[in-house]
Design a protein around this motif. Sequence first.
Motif, PDB file in Angstrom:
ATOM      1  N   LEU A 218       0.816  -1.221   0.000  1.00 53.04           N
ATOM      2  CA  LEU A 218       0.000   0.000   0.000  1.00 53.04           C
ATOM      3  C   LEU A 218       0.851   1.273   0.000  1.00 53.04           C
ATOM      4  O   LEU A 218       0.312   2.374  -0.133  1.00 53.04           O
ATOM      5  CB  LEU A 218      -0.909   0.018   1.235  1.00 53.04           C
ATOM      6  CG  LEU A 218      -1.968  -1.091   1.314  1.00 53.04           C
ATOM      7  CD1 LEU A 218      -2.634  -1.084   2.682  1.00 53.04           C
ATOM      8  CD2 LEU A 218      -3.001  -0.936   0.211  1.00 53.04           C
ATOM      9  N   ASN A 322      -8.612  -1.057  -2.401  1.00 56.37           N
ATOM     10  CA  ASN A 322      -7.844  -2.304  -2.380  1.00 56.37           C
ATOM     11  C   ASN A 322      -8.726  -3.430  -1.866  1.00 56.37           C
ATOM     12  O   ASN A 322      -9.349  -3.309  -0.813  1.00 56.37           O
ATOM     13  CB  ASN A 322      -6.634  -2.173  -1.457  1.00 56.37           C
ATOM     14  CG  ASN A 322      -5.677  -1.090  -1.915  1.00 56.37           C
ATOM     15  OD1 ASN A 322      -4.765  -1.360  -2.682  1.00 56.37           O
ATOM     16  ND2 ASN A 322      -5.878   0.135  -1.443  1.00 56.37           N
ATOM     17  N   ALA A 345      -5.111   0.610  -8.371  1.00 54.87           N
ATOM     18  CA  ALA A 345      -5.162  -0.381  -7.299  1.00 54.87           C
ATOM     19  C   ALA A 345      -6.025  -1.543  -7.750  1.00 54.87           C
ATOM     20  O   ALA A 345      -7.105  -1.340  -8.290  1.00 54.87           O
ATOM     21  CB  ALA A 345      -5.715   0.239  -6.031  1.00 54.87           C
ATOM     22  N   TRP A 348      -5.779  -8.050  -4.717  1.00 53.98           N
ATOM     23  CA  TRP A 348      -4.479  -8.654  -4.448  1.00 53.98           C
ATOM     24  C   TRP A 348      -4.467 -10.133  -4.823  1.00 53.98           C
ATOM     25  O   TRP A 348      -3.548 -10.593  -5.463  1.00 53.98           O
ATOM     26  CB  TRP A 348      -4.124  -8.504  -2.968  1.00 53.98           C
ATOM     27  CG  TRP A 348      -3.889  -7.074  -2.557  1.00 53.98           C
ATOM     28  CD1 TRP A 348      -4.229  -5.942  -3.251  1.00 53.98           C
ATOM     29  CD2 TRP A 348      -3.254  -6.628  -1.373  1.00 53.98           C
ATOM     30  NE1 TRP A 348      -3.854  -4.827  -2.567  1.00 53.98           N
ATOM     31  CE2 TRP A 348      -3.243  -5.207  -1.403  1.00 53.98           C
ATOM     32  CE3 TRP A 348      -2.697  -7.270  -0.277  1.00 53.98           C
ATOM     33  CZ2 TRP A 348      -2.697  -4.449  -0.368  1.00 53.98           C
ATOM     34  CZ3 TRP A 348      -2.154  -6.514   0.743  1.00 53.98           C
ATOM     35  CH2 TRP A 348      -2.151  -5.118   0.695  1.00 53.98           C
TER      36      TRP A 348
END
Length: 843
Positions: A218, A322, A345, A348
């Motif tokens: 981040l 995120n 972003a 993940w």
Amino acid sequence: MPARGTDVGESAPIATSACYYLRVDIDDVAETFTQDNSQLVETSSTDLELTFVDLYSRLRTEYSPGEAQIEELTGAVQSHLHLCSRTDLLIFRWPWLVGPVEEIHADQIDTWIHRLIGHIGGEPVLGSRIRVGVIQHQVANRPVLRWGRWTPEESEVDGIIHRVRAVETEAMLRRQNAVWEPKNYHYRLPNGEHSDMFIRVADAINEPQDAYVMACWLSEQLRDRIGVIADTGGLTPLIVQLESFLTRFNWAIGPTAILEAYPAGRPLVRQAIESAHNENTPRIMAVLSVSSTGTLQRNLVDELNRISLDVDATPSLDYVLNVIVDRTAIGDNLTGLISDDSTSAESWWTIGRDAHMESSGICSLCSDPEKAPLVAVDPRTYGAMALPVPHLVMPDTEHAKAAQLFWERASDRGGLAIEVNPHPNSRGARAKRSALPVRPLFEVICQPSELRQLIDQQCSRRALDERIGSTSLVVVASHDVEQVEISPPLGATEFSLEESLREVLNGIGVDSTTPIVTANRDTSRSDLASQVAELGEGDAILIFAWGSVTGLTLRDLKLSVADALLGVGLDIPVNGLVFHARLSHPKEWTAQENQFYPGALENLWNSCFPWTSPIAEENRLLNRSDVEGREISGLATSFLTNRRQFLEMYETYADQEDDWSPRLELANDEANPKYIFWGMSSGLHQQSVRGQSLYGKELDCLTAYAAIGSAISYTRFTQQTRAAPRWVMFDMGRIVRSYFDAVIICSMIRWMLPGELWWAERDEKEEVRASVQFLLNQAADYGEQVLLVPELLLACAQGKIPQHAHKDVRDRAEQLLQEWPTDERFDLARGALEVGLKLTASE
């Protein structure tokens, strides 16, 4: 994403479908337990395959350019070489991040990369085929990657960064059992849907470094006075770490907000966003732990868009979103879900929406007899609200029975060592000064005599892949066919391992005239090349190894064969066979199998041992205790002296090439290296497992300790993922009542960890005491008593027996001190009882 770019040197790739994650503390590279931080991550075979190493500084010292600590970093890699060499692409995280206006450490990183690949500073640390990348994180700037032996195309860099982030995210989740996939029940999620999987991201943050690495991903999005929103309080350590980053560079964190519960409707989302924003906030960072249906994600985007487009806002506001784990059905990640002037972003780790995620009214899981029980997930803590009892297990019987013949051979030949160095030919790939808890001595076990009969027996019990028998060329490491001389304590004989290998090959159906050729790492392979050149369509190659722990030797041989085949333009099957695979986790074998795809990799036998050891745990207990400072008898003092000599044997002999045989030649008044259990002395104790057991027939104590340890470790690892969120515990109440043998029971308790032993059907004091009393009553003769009772006292001191049952063990120990004959054969056992009573006296 396939890796392209400019590669230095051509070699045939190894097919694999796994990535690896390793965490290494550069401030303590000699620490033996860092190996347990390695984490295998299964990935799609179409994805980029890599090993990602999180190099970190536990001391958090500030980095000063010009002091690159090159040798410390290199030492960290050397200590974990066998774990760093699993794939052709190796990427490291640089331990020091830089601030918004600081220069990246490009020169120092390049110097270190060149040291690893051998361009400076002598021999290369890494193999000649491994491509190296180093990623350095920056605050308010994109991470930077530097390369060695390979430069990817610019368009590929983002994909590599995203892949590395996904590997680390999945590794952290799986390492802490944060991905719950039970086999015999399912979940009701906070949004009301039913699913057979639940992911609790908060469980992945188990130590400071976990929060640190998440914050690194981040760091590029940070701005001075940034506002932060999280969907759960479990992400608080991450927010604290982000604040630490900002403070370090004289920036400040703005308002923060955490959603109070889930599901969070639009009013709660709007309230949280407004709480994270004021007139000085230039950006809002939203962190969503898991997105399952996408509802909360869409609400966040809508409300973030609304506030970012507010014409009255001064200064202008942008946002980043995120999603740590994305389980939505959206094919693309979150590209486009950020305002125009922000850094991109994305999700993940994207694993896709589970096919079994359904609403409660039409849930097929509810009617599945195996998964029908329903566990609700707490919308505040995201923890399971049911199943308070543990997941009780027995040692895996199939794993035990599959290895019987191997352990019987080891017991008959004395072919086993404990707390010793790896084989001299494999020490270069292991961490320095780290003992193996169990090591089969193949030069003893694999003597030609009666080896063929052993192979025939095993093949009649377990058929190998038929492709193994269709072999035209066998490739081995030179040390696996060398002439060996066994030292007198182990038999005093000399023979060729190649003769033994012929016995194995004949036993599995490979013709006795099949050529055997050696291929060593980083040496000339002309013999291999010439032998491969004589092969043709319809032939197959077999790679053989007596043992395999990490798979590094197999990998090197596979690469050598791949290069030789590439040189002659031949595409024929390459298979593998391991006589005995000693794994630290069952997944390790899957990883080694992947290296041989589409060929077959088989083993005749396998075992499972962690890197940690029960002997080391005992040593730590005695080192922490003050028992030697108390008033103890001469017998107790003699026992402690003897025991400490036993516990220190690894350190005493570790510098010798053969660090086991010298122990066997010690005088009778010195510690016996085979006396694992406390009460063993002078031939009085039970010498072996009685009769036929699941683990083998009449195994000696040392071999039984190893065979049972393998079964315990294998059970622990295979049951953990099935049990989540419950914890795995061994059902001692059933174990002690199903079959009693003092050697077996002592071995089991030794390998079990505190918190893993469940002593009764119900967790009630009297039932627990009844189980312990039942076990004590089973030891009827002296041979059983001198093993069992001292070991139970040790187990009490280690927290393996509930405290309310300690008095029963202590009472029996004091009773035996009175009842045993005054015979010097009982001296060490008496001393062991006295020490055990002292260790538990303060209770």
